[in-house]
Design a protein around this motif. Structure first.
Motif, PDB file in Angstrom:
ATOM      1  N   LEU A   1       0.851  -1.183   0.000  1.00 13.12           N
ATOM      2  CA  LEU A   1       0.000   0.000   0.000  1.00 13.12           C
ATOM      3  C   LEU A   1       0.888   1.236   0.000  1.00 13.12           C
ATOM      4  CD1 LEU A   1      -2.568  -1.101   2.754  1.00 13.12           C
ATOM      5  CD2 LEU A   1      -2.964  -1.082   0.280  1.00 13.12           C
ATOM      6  N   SER A   2       0.264   2.381  -0.345  1.00  9.41           N
ATOM      7  CA  SER A   2       1.014   3.643  -0.329  1.00  9.41           C
ATOM      8  C   SER A   2       0.117   4.728   0.272  1.00  9.41           C
ATOM      9  CB  SER A   2       1.441   4.028  -1.748  1.00  9.41           C
ATOM     10  OG  SER A   2       2.090   5.284  -1.751  1.00  9.41           O
ATOM     11  N   TYR A   3       0.398   5.072   1.515  1.00  9.36           N
ATOM     12  CA  TYR A   3      -0.357   6.094   2.246  1.00  9.36           C
ATOM     13  C   TYR A   3      -1.874   5.875   2.138  1.00  9.36           C
ATOM     14  CZ  TYR A   3       4.168   8.400   2.453  1.00  9.36           C
ATOM     15  OH  TYR A   3       5.502   8.674   2.689  1.00  9.36           O
ATOM     16  N   PRO A   4      -2.335   4.718   2.567  1.00 11.73           N
ATOM     17  CA  PRO A   4      -3.786   4.457   2.499  1.00 11.73           C
ATOM     18  C   PRO A   4      -4.551   5.414   3.420  1.00 11.73           C
ATOM     19  CG  PRO A   4      -2.695   2.795   3.833  1.00 11.73           C
ATOM     20  CD  PRO A   4      -1.603   3.620   3.213  1.00 11.73           C
ATOM     21  N   ARG A   5      -5.804   5.674   3.091  1.00 17.16           N
ATOM     22  CA  ARG A   5      -6.571   6.670   3.844  1.00 17.16           C
ATOM     23  C   ARG A   5      -7.870   6.124   4.454  1.00 17.16           C
ATOM     24  NH1 ARG A   5      -2.450   9.168   3.681  1.00 17.16           N
ATOM     25  NH2 ARG A   5      -2.149  11.365   3.153  1.00 17.16           N
ATOM     26  N   GLY A   6      -8.624   5.317   3.712  1.00 19.33           N
ATOM     27  CA  GLY A   6      -9.913   4.851   4.228  1.00 19.33           C
ATOM     28  C   GLY A   6     -10.074   3.355   4.086  1.00 19.33           C
ATOM     29  N   ILE A   7     -10.903   2.747   4.969  1.00 18.52           N
ATOM     30  CA  ILE A   7     -11.123   1.295   4.918  1.00 18.52           C
ATOM     31  C   ILE A   7     -12.604   0.987   5.124  1.00 18.52           C
ATOM     32  CG2 ILE A   7      -8.844   0.526   5.646  1.00 18.52           C
ATOM     33  CD1 ILE A   7      -9.897   0.336   8.501  1.00 18.52           C
ATOM     34  N   PHE A   8     -12.978  -0.218   4.679  1.00 21.50           N
ATOM     35  CA  PHE A   8     -14.334  -0.734   4.886  1.00 21.50           C
ATOM     36  C   PHE A   8     -14.243  -2.259   4.900  1.00 21.50           C
ATOM     37  CE2 PHE A   8     -18.521  -2.237   3.852  1.00 21.50           C
ATOM     38  CZ  PHE A   8     -19.371  -1.329   4.466  1.00 21.50           C
ATOM     39  N   VAL A   9     -14.928  -2.908   5.849  1.00 18.05           N
ATOM     40  CA  VAL A   9     -14.936  -4.373   5.950  1.00 18.05           C
ATOM     41  C   VAL A   9     -16.385  -4.847   5.832  1.00 18.05           C
ATOM     42  CG1 VAL A   9     -14.262  -6.383   7.308  1.00 18.05           C
ATOM     43  CG2 VAL A   9     -12.949  -4.252   7.488  1.00 18.05           C
ATOM     44  N   ASP A  10     -16.665  -5.710   4.858  1.00 18.96           N
ATOM     45  CA  ASP A  10     -18.046  -6.167   4.688  1.00 18.96           C
ATOM     46  C   ASP A  10     -18.322  -7.385   5.553  1.00 18.96           C
ATOM     47  OD1 ASP A  10     -16.946  -8.373   3.432  1.00 18.96           O
ATOM     48  OD2 ASP A  10     -17.574  -7.808   1.408  1.00 18.96           O
ATOM     49  N   VAL A  11     -19.534  -7.934   5.442  1.00 18.70           N
ATOM     50  CA  VAL A  11     -19.929  -9.053   6.301  1.00 18.70           C
ATOM     51  C   VAL A  11     -19.191 -10.336   5.954  1.00 18.70           C
ATOM     52  CG1 VAL A  11     -22.201  -8.120   6.824  1.00 18.70           C
ATOM     53  CG2 VAL A  11     -21.896  -9.544   4.790  1.00 18.70           C
ATOM     54  N   ASN A  12     -18.523 -10.375   4.801  1.00 19.96           N
ATOM     55  CA  ASN A  12     -17.699 -11.528   4.441  1.00 19.96           C
ATOM     56  C   ASN A  12     -16.258 -11.361   4.919  1.00 19.96           C
ATOM     57  OD1 ASN A  12     -19.827 -12.766   3.020  1.00 19.96           O
ATOM     58  ND2 ASN A  12     -19.405 -11.481   1.249  1.00 19.96           N
ATOM     59  N   PHE A  13     -15.998 -10.281   5.660  1.00 21.06           N
ATOM     60  CA  PHE A  13     -14.668  -9.943   6.165  1.00 21.06           C
ATOM     61  C   PHE A  13     -13.700  -9.606   5.036  1.00 21.06           C
ATOM     62  CE2 PHE A  13     -16.619 -13.007   9.097  1.00 21.06           C
ATOM     63  CZ  PHE A  13     -16.763 -12.183  10.210  1.00 21.06           C
ATOM     64  N   ASP A  14     -14.247  -9.220   3.889  1.00 18.97           N
ATOM     65  CA  ASP A  14     -13.403  -8.703   2.814  1.00 18.97           C
ATOM     66  C   ASP A  14     -13.082  -7.245   3.124  1.00 18.97           C
ATOM     67  OD1 ASP A  14     -13.477 -11.094   1.474  1.00 18.97           O
ATOM     68  OD2 ASP A  14     -15.193 -10.541   0.228  1.00 18.97           O
ATOM     69  N   LEU A  15     -11.811  -6.889   2.972  1.00 20.44           N
ATOM     70  CA  LEU A  15     -11.311  -5.561   3.361  1.00 20.44           C
ATOM     71  C   LEU A  15     -11.095  -4.704   2.111  1.00 20.44           C
ATOM     72  CD1 LEU A  15      -9.957  -3.505   5.335  1.00 20.44           C
ATOM     73  CD2 LEU A  15      -7.841  -4.821   5.049  1.00 20.44           C
ATOM     74  N   TYR A  16     -11.726  -3.540   2.090  1.00 24.77           N
ATOM     75  CA  TYR A  16     -11.552  -2.573   1.007  1.00 24.77           C
ATOM     76  C   TYR A  16     -10.701  -1.417   1.543  1.00 24.77           C
ATOM     77  CZ  TYR A  16     -15.405  -4.995  -1.337  1.00 24.77           C
ATOM     78  OH  TYR A  16     -16.199  -5.937  -1.926  1.00 24.77           O
ATOM     79  N   VAL A  17      -9.658  -1.051   0.795  1.00 25.25           N
ATOM     80  CA  VAL A  17      -8.730  -0.012   1.228  1.00 25.25           C
ATOM     81  C   VAL A  17      -8.647   1.072   0.152  1.00 25.25           C
ATOM     82  CG1 VAL A  17      -6.385   0.520   1.977  1.00 25.25           C
ATOM     83  CG2 VAL A  17      -7.381  -1.736   2.487  1.00 25.25           C
ATOM     84  N   ALA A  18      -8.852   2.323   0.582  1.00 24.69           N
ATOM     85  CA  ALA A  18      -8.632   3.468  -0.306  1.00 24.69           C
ATOM     86  C   ALA A  18      -7.126   3.771  -0.292  1.00 24.69           C
ATOM     87  CB  ALA A  18      -9.449   4.666   0.173  1.00 24.69           C
TER      88      ALA A  18
END
Length: 1468
Positions: free
Chosen positions: A905-922
């Motif tokens: 990653l490079s200076y990530p800013r935002g995250i979100f984890v869904d009900v499947n525990f999949d991680l989304y990273v801005a």
């Protein structure tokens, strides 16, 4: 065995049972009890009726039994050793022959009759016990040849001897030649009773066998037809007999039309239809006594036409019944085909109309064929009758062979496709589903099946503890266990491959409760049925499936297979399935058949990815519909094979119709009660499950390993009855139990569901500016209650707003510095800054995570795992909040080194984890959004297309309910979102700036529950709110019609709501003939409102039939008056409110509903009872002895007020009834009654209660003062109280007169639509309503409680004072008894003083509870509940005599004296 009987028996006509006696020599072996396997040896054992082939030794020896063998098969001990080598030792020791006495009881029916009949009759084959006679209830029916008739009586006697339930034996004399299809028969033995009862297809049939037709040999065919029927099918039976087809059909919920030409059949069919009613049964069955052709022409064809037209014109029924069919049954094989000659003429009429038919028509016509090729013969015969029918519309099926070269055939013709090519149709309005789905069908079907396994019903979002409990390790279950099962009694079964044992234990037991040893090799699966029998795989080496029988404790082979069974299952029809992995197929056999061979149900034996192929299938599951689910390991999918289909559908896996999760060698599967899938994902080392939001990981979500939250190639799973999960953790050599923590999870943040072309207004409004949120706001969160949280970095505070608040409602100050993110859990904790948590209950901060730098993003997933995004370290870390000790964090994404590779990653800013525990990273520095699937260290870059402007430093990300992405594209100063057509700009699409339609370096955003977007607009130092333009959803359509309208003062009006009482309106009727999306909108210079109604619009009830409105309100069943009537919504339900919807205007009382007539009768009865009570009470208390103290005066007044109460009650009832019936009643009368009657009624009712309370107070004073009680003063106070009390009560009710008013609404004449008459448009709606302000309503609530509960409290405490005070006084005066004894004596004397107020309160409570129900009172739905509570509340006014006079000796004496005095005055 074949017994040789004496030749002297031949030709016997009188039964002599003694002649059947003989002695035979039988081989035997003495075998230890534990080694006996009767079922396995059954082909070699002696088998004679009423004779045991395993018997006790003499003298009795408990350890061994004597096993008798068939001398026809076993002639010497070598035969035994050859056939049963496992008992060689015992054969050598004990094999011998023993004499055995055989009597008449030991012969079968066939053996006895064969011995009696002369040999020269064999050619005629007069009897065969398999088919020579039929059993119908208590009757045995023979069809004897002429040569056998001399022996008919002895044959009948044998049957009566051998079949104890048979009471009558009959013989058919002639063939069926009557038009009524019955035959002449004679009773040759037993009772002369031909009325029978028999059971078939779960129905009980009763009929006179001598007068109707019944063939039990057709039961299999009848059951087959019944099994293809569904609820709401339409069934016609042309030759119905006593109802063997239509009775089960009616029990299923089909509408049946049944006909038979035999009046006796019609009589019994009607009885059978009535006596076999079930809750699922259709209310419609119609029975006819007509000729078959007449029935077809006059009943069947017209009803089909009207029914098809009814469905075609009714969108609800079209949708609901689209899967149903019409069945015509014609079971008269001799001539049924000839009746089809009426079809061509009917089919040729009104062809265009018939082409609009929805439901298919299937005709099942039975016939005989003696041709060598019956199929071809019947098709030719059919085509001569129906020349337009083709081969594809005809299916022929063999039913049974009636005689040599005479086959009975069922022909099924699809008449619908002879008329036209059917097309599928579904109505677009989802609400129609509510009206047609019979939700009780599936639970009833399930309830009738005894399942041995658990199928719990979970909430939509269940959660299991991520840490499993090891309930069995390698010492118990051996190396690499794969086969396990948990039954409905929570007994756990696991196969130990190394020890060749099945280990059993109860769920709560620590050690196994039973161990079963068997001769099987490396079993990979097992299944336990509800009777305790265990089916276990033994296919790898021995090519079989074995069954351990619980009652005999032995193993038997039940299925021959070609390879190991990686999955075993026994369905509800007792069919055994085996998933043969090595042969890439699933096979099954019926356990009800004697043959152990199996047939293929899925797979082709050649591996491949096609829909009919499998590649190393694993676990299987068969639901109650006999649909087969197969885990297709090497194809990484789960296949569904519908019953009877060889082509499967992929329901899980990358190639499924709706791919939501990838699999890697699924190995086990279970369905819950709602048919959601739970899958063992073997090589991903996890268990996944489906739900409303698709698939998600449930347990084993932390990668491969041996920790308690990890799995290593699990093979199968089971549920116990509580929903806890049991997993065979194969390579960890253990069984793991994962507890169901909570049967649901609720998200703390909003994930709205948007329409496909959702839009937001481009111009935002400033929700909070710099003065509130500081210079550079960054962190924002909105929970599901629409509470808004913001961080103020300058003041190190968290600001909180409640919904609709302008200013912050709370400010939380903490010891943190420049917080960049926050997350709010459901318990209102805040994670912020250095990852502190503020606890809402204790109002303090605690540290929950140690990090090395600022967290630009925080998230708590559904398993309470906290994620922190650290840009300075280019990674995301996480830790479980369930761990009491703060341990080192685990890496969720990034390796800690800046870069653009998939694991960097490079200076990530935002995250979100869904009900499947999949991680989304801005991933800001890489200008990308990365997806890290659960357990994966390499991320996937999400393509944000079709933008020409590439994303620049995304800083925030959220998924909506359908998993579409919404991203803060900070460098481009905008919010973008994905949809069906890819990504597009949503807000901030006009470049950087400070205008209302612009943003400047937005950082994060959040949705409220309405879908509005709140954005932290950093450089503009503000929070911008962009409203969701929901009403424009779906507007991107082609305009097909424009309609011009002009509303004027002449337009009709209706009462839209309380604030806008007079609205002009115009209605447009639209017929929807084609499924699709339709959008209606208006353009106008004034405020206009749009509403869509189904079928009809009633201006008096504008919420009736309402489907949709401009502002999408919640549905309401309230009517005009209710919307303004806050009295109804709050407290104080009146008779007007209860009866309003029941009373029908302009109809006499005799034509009103039953509830009105019943209420009228009950009111009169209550008035008469109240009058009698008041008169008797008045007679009692007007006597001078009763008025010596104030009590008598109170009760005298109470007898008068009770009469006034019950009188006002009857006046109130008839006023409401008569004024609602007579709509022309003067408004002045209605206003007067509305304002006064209810208030006066309450005045008398409350006065009655308080007078009773005064009686209780005076009784207590009498005890307290004793001899000092002043009777004169008591009477003086009573007079004053009686005078003042009504005014006091009236003062508390004065608001009733002020706020009660008459609501009048009249619809005017529709001058636009001239088709409407005055009667249609001029209607008056009148209702008595009460409009309270909130403060007055609170006051009214307090008054109601005071008047209902107050008298009870006074009565109760006075009674307790009398009892305890009297006991105290007596214990002081009489020292020979203690206080407790005096207390008991006092309670016995005065118990009516406690019982009376309790009875009065209980009678008042129903009305009090009903009055306190929140929301709009739907009295029409629960009329009797409201009406009963209202009537019960007036019964205390009828009970004064019973409560006060009857239990008192003094008052009863006064009553008798007064009554006698009245009698003396009355002349005879």
């Amino acid at each position: 065995m074949h017994l040789k009987l004496p030749l002297s028996l031949k030709g016997m006509t009188t039964l002599d049972r003694d002649q059947f006696k003989q002695t035979i020599s039988v081989p035997y072996v003495n075998i230890p009890v534990e080694c006996i396997q009767s079922s396995k040896w059954k082909n070699y054992l002696l088998c004679l009726p009423s004779l045991k082939n395993v018997r006790d030794l003499q003298p009795i020896l408990k350890t061994h039994k004597q096993v008798l063998f068939d001398p026809d098969i076993i002639e010497n001990k070598e035969d035994v050793i050859k056939k049963i080598p496992s008992i060689t030792k015992y054969v050598e020791e004990s094999f011998d022959f023993t004499p055995l006495a055989i009597t008449y009881e030991n012969y079968s029916i066939e053996q006895v009759i064969k011995a009696i009949l002369p040999d020269d009759l064999g050619k005629d084959r007069p009897i065969n016990t398999g088919s020579g006679y039929s059993l119908i209830g208590h009757i045995a029916h023979f069809n004897l040849k002429d040569a056998v008739l001399p022996y008919k009586h002895i044959i009948a006697q044998v049957v009566l001897d051998k079949l104890t339930h048979v009471k009558t034996v009959v013989n058919k004399l002639h063939e069926i030649d009557s038009v009524y299809r019955n035959f002449e028969l004679e009773i040759i033995a037993g009772e002369p009773n031909t009325i029978v009862k028999c059971r078939e297809s779960k129905a009980i049939f009763q009929f006179d066998f001598a007068k109707v037709y019944w063939n039990p040999r057709l039961s299999t065919e009848r059951e087959r037809i019944v099994n293809v029927l569904h609820h709401n099918d339409l069934v016609f039976d042309v030759f119905a007999g006593v109802g063997p087809f239509v009775v089960p059909a009616s029990m299923l919920g089909c509408t049946v039309y049944a006909n038979d030409i035999n009046p006796e059949s019609v009589k019994w069919m009607t009885i059978n239809l009535k006596t076999n009613r079930t809750k699922k049964s259709s209310n419609e069955y119609h029975v006819f006594n007509l000729d078959g052709r007449e029935f077809l022409r006059t009943i069947v064809f017209p009803r089909i036409e009207s029914y098809q037209k009814e469905i075609a014109n009714d969108n609800e029924k079209r949708w609901c019944l689209s899967d149903n069919k019409i069945i015509i049954l014609m079971n008269l094989p001799d001539i049924a085909l000839t009746f089809l000659d009426v079809l061509p003429e009917w089919l040729s009429e009104n062809i265009e109309e018939k082409q609009q038919w929805i439901l298919p028509i299937h005709i099942h016509c039975y016939t005989f064929s003696k041709a060598d090729n019956p199929d071809e013969d019947i098709r030719l015969r059919l085509k001569t009758i129906l020349p337009n029918i083709n081969d594809n519309q005809i299916s022929c099926r063999f039913v049974r062979q009636v005689a040599p070269k005479k086959d009975m055939i069922n022909n099924c013709a699809n008449v619908s496709s002879a008329v036209h090519q059917l097309t599928s149709f579904k109505f677009s309005c989802e609400r129609c589903i509510v009206f047609c789905h019979d939700l009780s069908i599936l639970p009833k079907r399930l309830a009738s099946v005894a399942l041995s396994y658990n199928q719990p019903k979970f909430s939509p979002t269940p959660i299991w503890d991520s840490n499993g409990i090891t309930i069995a390790n390698r010492s118990i279950v051996g190396f690499a266990p794969t086969a396990s099962f948990v039954n409905t009694n929570n007994t756990i079964y696991v196969a130990n491959q190394a020890n060749r044992t099945i280990v059993m234990w109860q769920e709560e037991s620590i050690n196994p409760t039973a161990i079963i040893h068997g001769n099987f090799t490396e079993p990979t699966s097992l299944f336990v049925t509800s009777n305790g029998d265990i089916y276990i795989d033994d296919g790898e080496k021995n090519g079989r499936v074995q069954k351990w029988m619980a009652d005999t404790n032995i193993f038997v082979t039940v299925m021959n297979v070609s390879s190991r069974c990686t999955g075993l299952f026994v369905d509800i029809n007792n069919a055994l399935y085996c998933s043969m992995s090595g042969h890439h197929q699933v096979v099954k056999r019926s356990l009800n058949d004697a043959v152990t061979a199996s047939g293929r149900v899925a797979g082709t034996s050649i591996y491949g990815p096609a829909s009919n192929e499998l590649f190393y299938p694993g676990g299987i599951f068969v639901d109650v519909n006999l649909d087969l689910y197969v885990t297709d390991c090497n194809n990484d999918r789960v296949q569904l094979f519908h019953s009877g289909e060889l082509n499967g559908t992929t329901v899980a896996g990358s190639k499924s119709l709706n791919p939501t999760i990838s699999l890697d060698c699924p190995s086990g599967i279970i369905l819950d009660a709602d048919k959601y899938l739970f899958i063992v994902d073997l090589r991903n080392n996890r268990i996944i499950g489906s739900g409303l939001n698709g698939f998600r990981c449930l347990v084993g979500c932390y990668g491969k390993g041996s920790q308690s939250n990890q799995l290593y190639q699990p093979s199968s799973l089971n549920f116990d009855h509580s929903g806890n999960m049991f997993v065979t953790d194969q390579n960890n050599h253990r069984i793991q139990k994962f507890l169901l923590m909570k049967n649901s999870f609720a998200l703390s943040f909003n994930r709205p569901k948007f329409c496909s072309n959702s839009n937001w207004y481009a111009n935002g409004t400033t929700f909070a500016n710099q003065s509130t949120v500081g210079r550079t706001p960054r962190a924002i969160f909105i929970n599901t209650n629409n509470k808004i949280y913001l961080t103020d970095q300058e003041n190190n505070a968290i600001l909180m707003w409640d919904e609709e608040s302008v200013n912050p409602t709370k400010v939380i100050s903490g010891n943190f510095t420049e917080p960049l993110s926050l997350f709010v859990a459901l318990n209102d904790d805040n994670d912020n800054g250095r990852v502190h948590r503020w606890n809402a209950e204790t109002n303090i901060f605690v540290t929950v995570m140690n990090v090395n730098s600022s967290c630009f993003g925080l998230f708590v997933d559904i398993n309470d795992t906290l994620y922190c995004l650290m840009p300075a370290h280019h990674q995301v870390v996480k830790r479980s909040l369930n761990d009491p000790v703060i341990t080192s964090n685990r890496v969720a994404a990034g390796i800690g080194i800046e870069g653009s590779r998939s694991n960097q990653l490079s200076y990530p800013r935002g995250i979100f984890v869904d009900v499947n525990f999949d991680l989304y990273v801005a991933d800001c520095g890489n200008n990308a959004v990365r997806l890290f699937q659960q357990g994966e260290s390499n991320g996937i870059s999400i393509d944000i297309s079709p933008f020409t402007m590439k994303p620049r430093c995304p800083t925030g990300i959220i998924l909506d309910a359908e998993k579409y992405l919404f991203i803060v594209d900070s460098g481009n100063h905008r919010i973008v979102g994905s949809g069906l057509n890819g990504f597009r700009c949503l807000v901030g699409c006009d470049g950087k700036g400070s205008q209302s339609n612009q943003l400047a370096l937005p950082f994060s955003f959040s949705f409220d529950h309405s879908g509005n977007i709140y954005v932290t607009d950093q450089e503009n130092s503000r929070i911008q709110k962009f409203n969701y333009a929901k009403k424009y959803c779906g507007t991107s359509v082609n305009i097909q019609l424009k309609y011009s309208s002009k509303l004027t003062d002449d337009s009709p009006t209706y009462y839209r709501d309380c604030q806008v009482p007079q609205c002009h309106y115009e209605t447009i009727q639209i017929h929807v003939n084609t499924t699709g999306l339709y959008v209606l909108w208006s353009k106008s210079s004034i405020n206009t409102y749009g509403y869509i109604y189904e079928n009809d619009f009633n201006p008096l009830k504008p919420f009736e039939n309402l489907l949709l409105s401009h502002d999408d309100p919640k549905e309401s069943s309230c009517v005009i008056g209710d919307q303004c009537n806050t009295y109804i919504k709050g407290i104080g339900l009146t008779l007007d409110d209860i009866l309003r919807d029941e009373l029908q205007p302009n109809k006499v009382l005799n034509n009103q509903s039953f509830s009105i007539k019943f209420s009228a009768g009950l009111t009169i009865i209550m008035f008469v009872a109240g009058l009698i009570n008041s008169v008797l009470s008045f007679i009692t208390f007007q006597h001078k002895d009763s008025q010596q103290v104030g009590c008598g005066m109170y009760l005298l007044t109470s007898s008068i007020t009770s009469l006034l109460t019950i009188s006002m009650f009857i006046i109130k009832f008839w006023f409401v009834v008569l004024t609602h019936i007579n709509v022309s009643t003067s408004l002045a009368v209605l206003r007067g009654g509305c304002a006064s009657i209810e208030s006066i009624l309450k005045l008398f009712l409350y006065l009655d209660g308080w007078l009773n309370a005064c009686v209780a107070i005076e009784r207590a004073l009498l005890l307290f003062q004793g001899v000092n009680f002043n009777k004169k003063k008591s009477k003086f106070i009573a007079k004053r109280t009686i005078l003042i009390l009504p005014f006091c009560i009236f003062g508390t009710l004065i608001h009733e007169f002020v706020f009660r008013r008459l609501f009048v609404y009249e619809t005017g004449l529709d001058k636009i639509d001239t088709n409407k008459t005055n009667e249609d448009t001029n209607n008056r709606y009148v209702s008595c309503i009460t409009h309270y302000s909130p403060s007055v309503q609170d006051y009214n609530t307090a008054v109601l409680f005071f008047h209902l509960v107050g008298p009870f409290i006074v009565n109760l405490f006075s009674a307790l004072f009398i009892i305890f005070g009297g006991a105290q006084q007596r214990s002081t005066a009489r020292t020979n008894q203690n206080f407790k004894e005096h207390l008991k004596e006092q309670f016995r004397e005065h118990k009516q003083l406690i019982i009376s107020p309790i009875v009065l309160l209980v009678l008042s409570i129903p009305r009090l509870i009903i009055s306190l129900l929140p929301g709009c009172a739907k009295t029409s739905e629960k009329l009797w509940l409201y009406l009963g509570a209202y009537f019960i509340s007036f019964t205390p006014s009828m009970l004064i005599f019973l409560i006060f006079v009857f239990p008192s000796e003094l008052y009863m004496k006064a009553f008798k004296q007064s009554f006698n005095c009245i009698r003396r005055r009355t002349p005879p």
